[in-house]
Design a protein around this motif. Structure first.
Motif, PDB file in Angstrom:
ATOM      1  N   THR A  65      35.162  40.100   9.727  1.00  0.00           N
ATOM      2  CA  THR A  65      36.230  40.126  10.724  1.00  0.00           C
ATOM      3  C   THR A  65      36.881  38.753  10.782  1.00  0.00           C
ATOM      4  O   THR A  65      36.336  37.760  10.277  1.00  0.00           O
ATOM      5  N   TRP A  66      38.043  38.681  11.419  1.00  0.00           N
ATOM      6  CA  TRP A  66      38.691  37.378  11.570  1.00  0.00           C
ATOM      7  C   TRP A  66      37.777  36.414  12.330  1.00  0.00           C
ATOM      8  O   TRP A  66      37.756  35.220  12.048  1.00  0.00           O
ATOM      9  N   GLU A  67      37.021  36.942  13.288  1.00  0.00           N
ATOM     10  CA  GLU A  67      36.081  36.105  14.033  1.00  0.00           C
ATOM     11  C   GLU A  67      35.042  35.490  13.100  1.00  0.00           C
ATOM     12  O   GLU A  67      34.676  34.325  13.238  1.00  0.00           O
ATOM     13  N   ASP A  68      34.580  36.254  12.121  1.00  0.00           N
ATOM     14  CA  ASP A  68      33.589  35.750  11.166  1.00  0.00           C
ATOM     15  C   ASP A  68      34.139  34.632  10.295  1.00  0.00           C
ATOM     16  O   ASP A  68      33.378  33.792   9.786  1.00  0.00           O
ATOM     17  N   THR A  98      31.926  32.521 -12.425  1.00  0.00           N
ATOM     18  CA  THR A  98      31.157  32.216 -11.220  1.00  0.00           C
ATOM     19  C   THR A  98      30.733  33.449 -10.439  1.00  0.00           C
ATOM     20  O   THR A  98      29.918  33.336  -9.509  1.00  0.00           O
ATOM     21  N   ASN A  99      31.290  34.614 -10.789  1.00  0.00           N
ATOM     22  CA  ASN A  99      31.121  35.858 -10.036  1.00  0.00           C
ATOM     23  C   ASN A  99      31.730  35.782  -8.644  1.00  0.00           C
ATOM     24  O   ASN A  99      31.470  36.648  -7.792  1.00  0.00           O
ATOM     25  N   HIS A 100      32.534  34.761  -8.388  1.00  0.00           N
ATOM     26  CA  HIS A 100      33.218  34.661  -7.107  1.00  0.00           C
ATOM     27  C   HIS A 100      34.385  35.637  -7.057  1.00  0.00           C
ATOM     28  O   HIS A 100      34.936  36.033  -8.098  1.00  0.00           O
ATOM     29  N   ILE A 101      34.764  36.007  -5.853  1.00  0.00           N
ATOM     30  CA  ILE A 101      35.861  36.933  -5.621  1.00  0.00           C
ATOM     31  C   ILE A 101      37.029  36.139  -5.060  1.00  0.00           C
ATOM     32  O   ILE A 101      36.926  35.547  -3.982  1.00  0.00           O
ATOM     33  N   ILE A 102      38.136  36.083  -5.777  1.00  0.00           N
ATOM     34  CA  ILE A 102      39.286  35.283  -5.387  1.00  0.00           C
ATOM     35  C   ILE A 102      40.374  36.202  -4.853  1.00  0.00           C
ATOM     36  O   ILE A 102      40.724  37.204  -5.490  1.00  0.00           O
ATOM     37  N   LEU A 103      40.896  35.842  -3.692  1.00  0.00           N
ATOM     38  CA  LEU A 103      41.929  36.649  -3.049  1.00  0.00           C
ATOM     39  C   LEU A 103      43.214  35.833  -2.939  1.00  0.00           C
ATOM     40  O   LEU A 103      43.372  35.009  -2.034  1.00  0.00           O
ATOM     41  N   PRO A 104      44.163  35.991  -3.881  1.00  0.00           N
ATOM     42  CA  PRO A 104      45.457  35.307  -3.767  1.00  0.00           C
ATOM     43  C   PRO A 104      46.315  35.968  -2.701  1.00  0.00           C
ATOM     44  O   PRO A 104      46.436  37.194  -2.656  1.00  0.00           O
ATOM     45  N   SER A 105      46.893  35.157  -1.834  1.00  0.00           N
ATOM     46  CA  SER A 105      47.701  35.648  -0.721  1.00  0.00           C
ATOM     47  C   SER A 105      48.925  34.763  -0.575  1.00  0.00           C
ATOM     48  O   SER A 105      49.017  33.695  -1.185  1.00  0.00           O
ATOM     49  N   GLU A 106      49.867  35.210   0.262  1.00  0.00           N
ATOM     50  CA  GLU A 106      51.023  34.384   0.620  1.00  0.00           C
ATOM     51  C   GLU A 106      51.230  34.435   2.125  1.00  0.00           C
ATOM     52  O   GLU A 106      51.028  35.478   2.762  1.00  0.00           O
ATOM     53  N   PHE A 107      51.620  33.298   2.680  1.00  0.00           N
ATOM     54  CA  PHE A 107      51.929  33.236   4.102  1.00  0.00           C
ATOM     55  C   PHE A 107      53.344  33.752   4.365  1.00  0.00           C
ATOM     56  O   PHE A 107      54.259  33.525   3.574  1.00  0.00           O
ATOM     57  N   ASP A 126      32.033  34.147  -2.314  1.00  0.00           N
ATOM     58  CA  ASP A 126      30.961  34.233  -3.305  1.00  0.00           C
ATOM     59  C   ASP A 126      30.701  35.698  -3.635  1.00  0.00           C
ATOM     60  O   ASP A 126      31.353  36.605  -3.111  1.00  0.00           O
ATOM     61  N   GLU A 127      29.729  35.950  -4.514  1.00  0.00           N
ATOM     62  CA  GLU A 127      29.508  37.321  -4.981  1.00  0.00           C
ATOM     63  C   GLU A 127      29.006  38.241  -3.878  1.00  0.00           C
ATOM     64  O   GLU A 127      29.056  39.473  -4.013  1.00  0.00           O
ATOM     65  N   ASN A 128      28.516  37.664  -2.763  1.00  0.00           N
ATOM     66  CA  ASN A 128      28.079  38.465  -1.619  1.00  0.00           C
ATOM     67  C   ASN A 128      29.168  38.595  -0.562  1.00  0.00           C
ATOM     68  O   ASN A 128      28.888  39.035   0.554  1.00  0.00           O
ATOM     69  N   PHE A 129      30.369  38.185  -0.889  1.00  0.00           N
ATOM     70  CA  PHE A 129      31.544  38.285  -0.028  1.00  0.00           C
ATOM     71  C   PHE A 129      31.440  37.386   1.203  1.00  0.00           C
ATOM     72  O   PHE A 129      31.903  37.720   2.287  1.00  0.00           O
ATOM     73  N   ASN A 130      30.837  36.216   1.013  1.00  0.00           N
ATOM     74  CA  ASN A 130      30.854  35.174   2.031  1.00  0.00           C
ATOM     75  C   ASN A 130      31.936  34.173   1.672  1.00  0.00           C
ATOM     76  O   ASN A 130      32.016  33.718   0.522  1.00  0.00           O
ATOM     77  N   LEU A 131      32.786  33.820   2.635  1.00  0.00           N
ATOM     78  CA  LEU A 131      33.893  32.910   2.358  1.00  0.00           C
ATOM     79  C   LEU A 131      33.364  31.505   2.114  1.00  0.00           C
ATOM     80  O   LEU A 131      32.680  30.921   2.952  1.00  0.00           O
ATOM     81  N   VAL A 132      33.687  30.958   0.939  1.00  0.00           N
ATOM     82  CA  VAL A 132      33.215  29.624   0.541  1.00  0.00           C
ATOM     83  C   VAL A 132      34.254  28.561   0.849  1.00  0.00           C
ATOM     84  O   VAL A 132      33.941  27.502   1.388  1.00  0.00           O
ATOM     85  N   GLN A 133      35.505  28.822   0.512  1.00  0.00           N
ATOM     86  CA  GLN A 133      36.561  27.843   0.712  1.00  0.00           C
ATOM     87  C   GLN A 133      37.913  28.539   0.718  1.00  0.00           C
ATOM     88  O   GLN A 133      38.037  29.705   0.320  1.00  0.00           O
ATOM     89  N   THR A 134      38.919  27.813   1.174  1.00  0.00           N
ATOM     90  CA  THR A 134      40.301  28.268   1.106  1.00  0.00           C
ATOM     91  C   THR A 134      41.134  27.172   0.458  1.00  0.00           C
ATOM     92  O   THR A 134      40.760  26.001   0.451  1.00  0.00           O
TER      93      THR A 134
END
Length: 255
Positions: A65-68, A98-107, A126-134
């Motif tokens: 969620t956004w809260e997370d 890296t098995n990371h999941i990258i989500l390209p977005s635009e503001f 990361d591969e467990n869908f935890n946000l690592v960085q933006t």
């Protein structure tokens, strides 16, 4: 032949799939989270990854969620990122290195003339869908020429911008030897035409070993008209010539 059928919604959330990937003999389904028991109206409350086996049996749900995400993003409960706007996710890409999941977005955000599309925003899970960085990548602002919006849903606004071709993200492909991923975009104000300082403005954002970098594409073609995906580390450039018509060639990118 249908081999399985699974209900995505449960008592906690409604799920709207955006895209699916296949990785390590598993099905990875990504998309938007909504409150339970309500019609999906674009007012989503987060993102999700559902993992299933190749027979379609759900193995795991990972909801964000956004809260997370507030520890990494200054985001409000309605999905608005402070001092930036709303971000519109384009697609979920899995990096083989890296098995990371990258989500390209635009503001994008409102202004007095309607909507403006501003910068790129990359979410690195990361591969467990935890946000690592933006990562925010600056580019030229595009004005989306609408007189009014009758809906109060930022996801619906984003869908309208995408449908009319006012986002600048084009595509992605792997780098050679599976070093990472390259994302391609058009960096130009569409109201000003395609030329800026005598050059076409296409750019790349590279993701290599957990680090982002961006660069402009330096063409060898004299009159590039556009770019298309090619083999890893390369793009296909097409151009109009005076005597031979439309030509295409493969060019290597810098990263």
């Amino acid at each position: 032949k249908e081999i399985n059928r699974q209900l995505l919604d449960n008592s906690e959330f409604r799920y709207e799939p955006v895209n699916v990937c296949f990785k390590n003999n598993k099905i990875l389904l990504f998309g938007d989270l909504y409150l339970p028991g309500k019609k999906i109206d674009g007012k989503n409350i987060g993102l999700f990854m559902i993992t299933a086996d190749m027979n379609g049996n759900i193995l795991e749900r990972k909801n964000q969620t956004w809260e997370d995400l507030k520890s990494k993003i200054d985001i409000e409960n309605d999905g608005y990122v402070k001092n930036s706007g709303y971000f519109f996710p384009h697609t979920y890409i899995i990096d083989d290195a890296t098995n990371h999941i990258i989500l390209p977005s635009e503001f994008f955000s409102k202004n007095s003339l309607g909507m403006i599309v501003t910068h790129f925003y990359f979410l690195d899970f990361d591969e467990n869908f935890n946000l690592v960085q933006t990562k925010k990548v600056f580019k030229s602002t595009t004005q989306y020429p609408v007189n009014s919006m009758l809906i109060n849903s930022y996801r619906a606004w984003g869908n309208s911008i995408k449908r009319d071709g006012y986002f600048d993200y084009i595509f992605s492909n792997e780098l050679d030897k599976k070093k990472g991923i390259a994302f391609y975009y058009l960096d130009v104000n569409k109201n000003a035409g395609l030329l800026r300082s005598g050059e076409y403005s296409f750019g790349t954002v590279s993701y290599i070993k957990g680090k982002f970098s961006n660069d402009k594409i330096k063409f060898t073609s004299k009159n590039p008209m556009g770019i298309l995906p090619s083999k890893p580390g390369y793009i296909l450039v097409y151009e109009e010539t005076k005597d031979r018509g439309l030509e295409k060639r493969i060019e290597k990118i810098n990263y």
